[in-house]
Design an enzyme around this catalytic site. Sequence first.
Site, PDB file in Angstrom:
ATOM      1  N   GLU A 250       0.839  -1.198   0.000  1.00 26.41           N
ATOM      2  CA  GLU A 250       0.000   0.000   0.000  1.00 26.41           C
ATOM      3  C   GLU A 250       0.874   1.248   0.000  1.00 26.41           C
ATOM      4  OE1 GLU A 250      -2.264  -0.376   3.593  1.00 26.41           O
ATOM      5  OE2 GLU A 250      -3.314  -2.161   2.884  1.00 26.41           O
ATOM      6  N   LYS A 252       2.474   4.582   1.404  1.00 26.68           N
ATOM      7  CA  LYS A 252       2.707   5.042   2.777  1.00 26.68           C
ATOM      8  C   LYS A 252       2.409   6.532   2.828  1.00 26.68           C
ATOM      9  CE  LYS A 252       5.918   4.621   6.649  1.00 26.68           C
ATOM     10  NZ  LYS A 252       5.685   5.894   7.281  1.00 26.68           N
ATOM     11  N   ARG A 257      -1.518   9.037  12.077  1.00 24.24           N
ATOM     12  CA  ARG A 257      -2.187   7.756  12.289  1.00 24.24           C
ATOM     13  C   ARG A 257      -3.413   7.960  13.167  1.00 24.24           C
ATOM     14  NH1 ARG A 257       0.224   2.538  12.740  1.00 24.24           N
ATOM     15  NH2 ARG A 257      -1.438   0.973  12.788  1.00 24.24           N
ATOM     16  N   GLU A 307      -4.829   6.525   8.166  1.00 26.05           N
ATOM     17  CA  GLU A 307      -3.979   7.709   8.248  1.00 26.05           C
ATOM     18  C   GLU A 307      -4.787   8.897   7.725  1.00 26.05           C
ATOM     19  OE1 GLU A 307      -0.674   7.157   9.224  1.00 26.05           O
ATOM     20  OE2 GLU A 307       0.432   8.871   8.478  1.00 26.05           O
ATOM     21  N   ARG A 427       6.203  -4.395  16.538  1.00 23.51           N
ATOM     22  CA  ARG A 427       6.993  -3.929  15.419  1.00 23.51           C
ATOM     23  C   ARG A 427       7.637  -5.179  14.819  1.00 23.51           C
ATOM     24  NH1 ARG A 427       8.750   1.270  13.848  1.00 23.51           N
ATOM     25  NH2 ARG A 427       7.973   2.436  15.597  1.00 23.51           N
TER      26      ARG A 427
END
Length: 590
Positions: A250, A252, A257, A307, A427
């Site tokens: 996708e 960025k 966010r 976002e 992460r």
Amino acid sequence: MLFSELSQYLNRLEKTSSRLKITEILAQLLKKTKISEIDKLCYLILGYLAPPYQGVEFSLAEKMMMRVLARAFVVDKTIILKQYKKGGDLGVVGEGLWDTARHTQKVSVLQAYERLLAIAQESGEGSQERKIVGMVNLIQGLDALSVRFVVRIPLGKLRLGFSEITLLDALSWMISGNKKHRKEIEAAYNVRADIGFIAKTIKKDGLSGLKNIKISLGTPVMPALCQRLSTPEEMIEKMCSTADDLVAVEPKYDGTRLEVHFKRGKQGNRMVKMFTRNLEDVAFMFPDVAQALSQEINAENVILDGEVIGYDQKTGHLLPFQETVKRKRKHAIREESAQIPLRYFCFDILYYNGRDLLMMPFSKRRQILRKVVPPFCLGRARTIILSPQIITNDSQVLRRYYDKQIRKGLEGVVAKKWQAPYDVGRRGFTWVKFKHAKGKKGGGLTDTIDGVVMGYYRGRGKRAGFGIGAFLLGVRKGKDGDRFLTVSKVGTGLIDKQWREMRRRCNQVRARERPKEYDVDKNLQPDIWCQPAIVVEVEADNVTRSPIHTAGLALRFPRLVRFRDDKNVGEITTVEEIKKLGEMEKVRNK
Ligand code: ATP
């Protein structure tokens, strides 16, 4: 538990710098605490009254606290001001004045909590005076040590050098005398980011109670985060280990966010919450997005991840982050909404009509998301947009898609494992970002670094006028670390306005001495120390070894990019990540 007993623990914690020792003391404290009080106690020792996303604020400034102390101990305000200027801590000033106080009452932790909450909730006409009276009454009944801590809480200055993360370790330690349960406790916290609730559940039902913790509409879920890799080839190799594996790629977006919680209801009855990365509810900043939710999405209740970014109506281009965040100024929101319309690019769905979707593979979540946010719309412009994506396991295709995004002026791409569950708060390599390097002549590190401002140096020459010439940048030691090591002295990349802003922010969180969680070489001591509170994003050309920076590494040509108010210090870059960035730079330049 009496507040005086809690204060003894806080005093020990304040004097301790070893993280392990702090964890042990906290575990002892939590063990002694009753079920009925443990949630409130957790909030208090972190210096707040409710998890930050509930937005309970004291609105009690230092000047007001000086009036409180003057009244409580019947002394002149000028004496308080003088002592405050000397020591810089109103808690200590209050503690020192204590011997003139009369009756100490037996105030329990719960009573102190409730009275502080009542003070915070005072509003409307005459509320300032009622807040002062409430604080005076509370303080007059406390012992000297308790005065020190109770005065600091409303000022947001309790800061005992640990965070929610240390409390997760302490909860494990409380059960087993070590950190072995930390992972499962953290997993529950990631789904329900309320440390008081987690502590209470463990106290009541032990670890087995955590199994029943489910996503709850209105309580933030820790957002999934990205790893970095150097090349599309490496990304495909790492993310698609079998021939059947695929990734969704996708664009960025360089916005903010937002995790949106929405429940339909009659006017005034609907619920809209919008959480930033550091779990603050900022729904007030985006009334247009809130409005669009009612009109544009097909769901009764939902948690969306995405976002939000400004959009230029004339050119159709997305606007840089700086433009979008102008809305932070509360009074300007209405004007800004008109001038800078927003788009909310939705890329995930975590909850849909009462169903928790976290464990569902991304491919299935995306099917639901397409129903909730239809990809095409005829006739009118939408605010909520389904993020486009491609599905592939071919590094060439990934690279071409990345090039296309860069040509469009975007930051890069995020690749996501197509069959993976939503990776709460991790992460891990479920999501991997591949970004454009913005350094000089296209060089520079592939990613920016988020660090904490540890202090600043007074400037010379022109900068003497600003009173600041450089600041000391710190990064985190280890993934779970509450310790900060230095990595750079940053003196460039700021325009005059930013220097003034930096100095203002630093002075707000000024510390009298080196905060105990900092490791700093004696030759690098700044003129003014700051509490670990200001997060900044910095870009640099490279990473080199350093004998003076305690991280053992230094950034070459570091430049400030922006303040990261949406991140807290627990989320900043680690030493290991910087080392990796340096290595990635070498791979790219081969
Ligand atoms: P950076 O500093 O690179 O913007 P970060 O440090 O804020 O990133 P990372 O975890 O490194 O956070 O990158 C993930 C961030 O990228 C997300 O938090 C989100 O804000 C942003 N983002 C933009 N577009 C997407 C997307 N399509 N999918 C997921 N995240 C996205």
